[in-house]
Design a protein around this motif. Structure first.
Motif, PDB file in Angstrom:
ATOM      1  N   LEU A  54       0.762  -1.481   0.145  1.00 32.17           N
ATOM      2  CA  LEU A  54       0.057  -0.014   0.044  1.00 32.17           C
ATOM      3  C   LEU A  54       0.753   1.348   0.049  1.00 32.17           C
ATOM      4  O   LEU A  54       0.663   2.259  -0.657  1.00 32.17           O
ATOM      5  CB  LEU A  54      -1.070  -0.044   1.095  1.00 32.17           C
ATOM      6  CG  LEU A  54      -1.778   1.138   1.510  1.00 32.17           C
ATOM      7  CD1 LEU A  54      -2.796   1.324   0.083  1.00 32.17           C
ATOM      8  CD2 LEU A  54      -2.807   0.942   2.578  1.00 32.17           C
ATOM      9  N   GLN A  66      -3.573   1.051   7.909  1.00 32.68           N
ATOM     10  CA  GLN A  66      -3.674   1.578   6.304  1.00 32.68           C
ATOM     11  C   GLN A  66      -3.852   2.847   6.267  1.00 32.68           C
ATOM     12  O   GLN A  66      -3.216   3.329   5.223  1.00 32.68           O
ATOM     13  CB  GLN A  66      -4.766   0.556   5.735  1.00 32.68           C
ATOM     14  CG  GLN A  66      -4.648  -0.813   5.665  1.00 32.68           C
ATOM     15  CD  GLN A  66      -5.825  -1.530   5.416  1.00 32.68           C
ATOM     16  OE1 GLN A  66      -7.013  -1.233   5.669  1.00 32.68           O
ATOM     17  NE2 GLN A  66      -5.738  -2.772   4.575  1.00 32.68           N
ATOM     18  N   TYR A 112     -10.296   1.912   5.102  1.00 28.95           N
ATOM     19  CA  TYR A 112      -9.117   1.404   5.700  1.00 28.95           C
ATOM     20  C   TYR A 112      -8.865   1.414   6.965  1.00 28.95           C
ATOM     21  O   TYR A 112      -9.909   2.013   7.809  1.00 28.95           O
ATOM     22  CB  TYR A 112      -8.022   2.358   5.263  1.00 28.95           C
ATOM     23  CG  TYR A 112      -7.573   2.542   3.787  1.00 28.95           C
ATOM     24  CD1 TYR A 112      -7.714   1.094   3.012  1.00 28.95           C
ATOM     25  CD2 TYR A 112      -6.811   3.492   3.201  1.00 28.95           C
ATOM     26  CE1 TYR A 112      -7.187   1.325   1.526  1.00 28.95           C
ATOM     27  CE2 TYR A 112      -6.417   3.742   2.008  1.00 28.95           C
ATOM     28  CZ  TYR A 112      -6.909   2.445   0.971  1.00 28.95           C
ATOM     29  OH  TYR A 112      -6.119   2.464  -0.109  1.00 28.95           O
ATOM     30  N   PHE A 127      -0.993   4.794   4.226  1.00 27.93           N
ATOM     31  CA  PHE A 127      -1.619   5.500   2.803  1.00 27.93           C
ATOM     32  C   PHE A 127      -1.057   7.155   2.716  1.00 27.93           C
ATOM     33  O   PHE A 127      -0.894   7.641   1.863  1.00 27.93           O
ATOM     34  CB  PHE A 127      -3.083   5.062   2.486  1.00 27.93           C
ATOM     35  CG  PHE A 127      -3.501   5.783   1.465  1.00 27.93           C
ATOM     36  CD1 PHE A 127      -3.210   5.673   0.123  1.00 27.93           C
ATOM     37  CD2 PHE A 127      -4.684   6.924   1.658  1.00 27.93           C
ATOM     38  CE1 PHE A 127      -3.935   5.960  -0.926  1.00 27.93           C
ATOM     39  CE2 PHE A 127      -5.101   7.641   0.448  1.00 27.93           C
ATOM     40  CZ  PHE A 127      -4.688   7.214  -0.874  1.00 27.93           C
ATOM     41  N   ILE A 141      -1.819  -4.485  -5.058  1.00 27.00           N
ATOM     42  CA  ILE A 141      -2.880  -3.718  -4.670  1.00 27.00           C
ATOM     43  C   ILE A 141      -3.167  -2.697  -5.979  1.00 27.00           C
ATOM     44  O   ILE A 141      -2.324  -1.787  -6.494  1.00 27.00           O
ATOM     45  CB  ILE A 141      -2.305  -2.693  -3.662  1.00 27.00           C
ATOM     46  CG1 ILE A 141      -2.394  -3.788  -2.228  1.00 27.00           C
ATOM     47  CG2 ILE A 141      -3.462  -1.416  -3.145  1.00 27.00           C
ATOM     48  CD1 ILE A 141      -1.852  -2.876  -1.147  1.00 27.00           C
TER      49      ILE A 141
END
Length: 194
Positions: A6, A130, A126, A134, A192
């Protein structure tokens, strides 16, 4: 492994500036020098990361109380308040950096990527980890795009004679188009996809 993918995807194959074409106003305006690009990039990384980390638990609270329809307003208020705090902090402790930003520091408030990170974690469901990964990767990716653009612009003006009609923002858009094509090549690297 998922968090690493990610992170890399948010920097390379899903770069907010070069793939989603977000944050263009400040990216083009500030990328006249590498020094300005690094300073602005660090500020955007910091703001994007901190506001996403603050907005995630707020959104979870709004979800628990069935009040998600006001999340956009709350996100904007958090971002505006944090940028105002950052502006006061830089003015007090780092006046040279503050002066180098000029009008562009308050523009972080309306930089599309700062808000889009909060909207993306909301729509993609998320987790907190995450969201943190991110948001950090997105800020780094946007900064990378701005530094690359600034480097090419500086080098181009030193070694070539850019036609008058292409000087300034026009050449920046052409460079960004070429960089975007290059970054699309990263799309096959990870599992991803967004």
């Amino acid at each position: 492994m998922e968090l690493i993918e990610l992170f890399l995807a948010s920097i390379l194959s899903n770069n907010m500036a070069l793939i989603f074409i977000l944050g263009m106003c400040s990216l083009i305006a500030v990328s006249t020098s590498i020094k300005n690009s690094v300073n602005m990039g660090v500020a955007v990384i910091f703001v994007t990361f901190i506001t996403a980390v603050i907005n995630w638990p707020i959104y979870e609270l709004l979800k628990a109380t069935n009040s998600t329809q006001i999340s956009l307003l709350v996100f904007i208020i958090v971002i505006a308040a944090f940028v105002q705090f950052l502006e006061m902090f830089l003015a007090k402790f780092f006046p040279k950096i503050y002066e180098s930003f000029g009008i562009f520091l308050p523009l972080i408030t309306v930089n599309c990527i700062v808000l889009s990170v909060s909207l993306f974690f909301q729509t993609r469901n998320y987790t907190f980890a995450q969201t943190a990964v991110f948001s950090l990767g997105t800020g780094i990716g946007w900064t990378l795009a701005m530094i690359l653009l600034a480097g090419v612009r500086q080098k181009m003006y030193r070694v070539s004679n850019v036609p008058k009609g292409l000087r300034g923002r026009a050449i920046a858009f052409l460079i960004l188009g070429i960089l975007a094509l290059a970054f699309i090549g990263f799309s096959g690297i990870g599992r991803i996809t967004f």
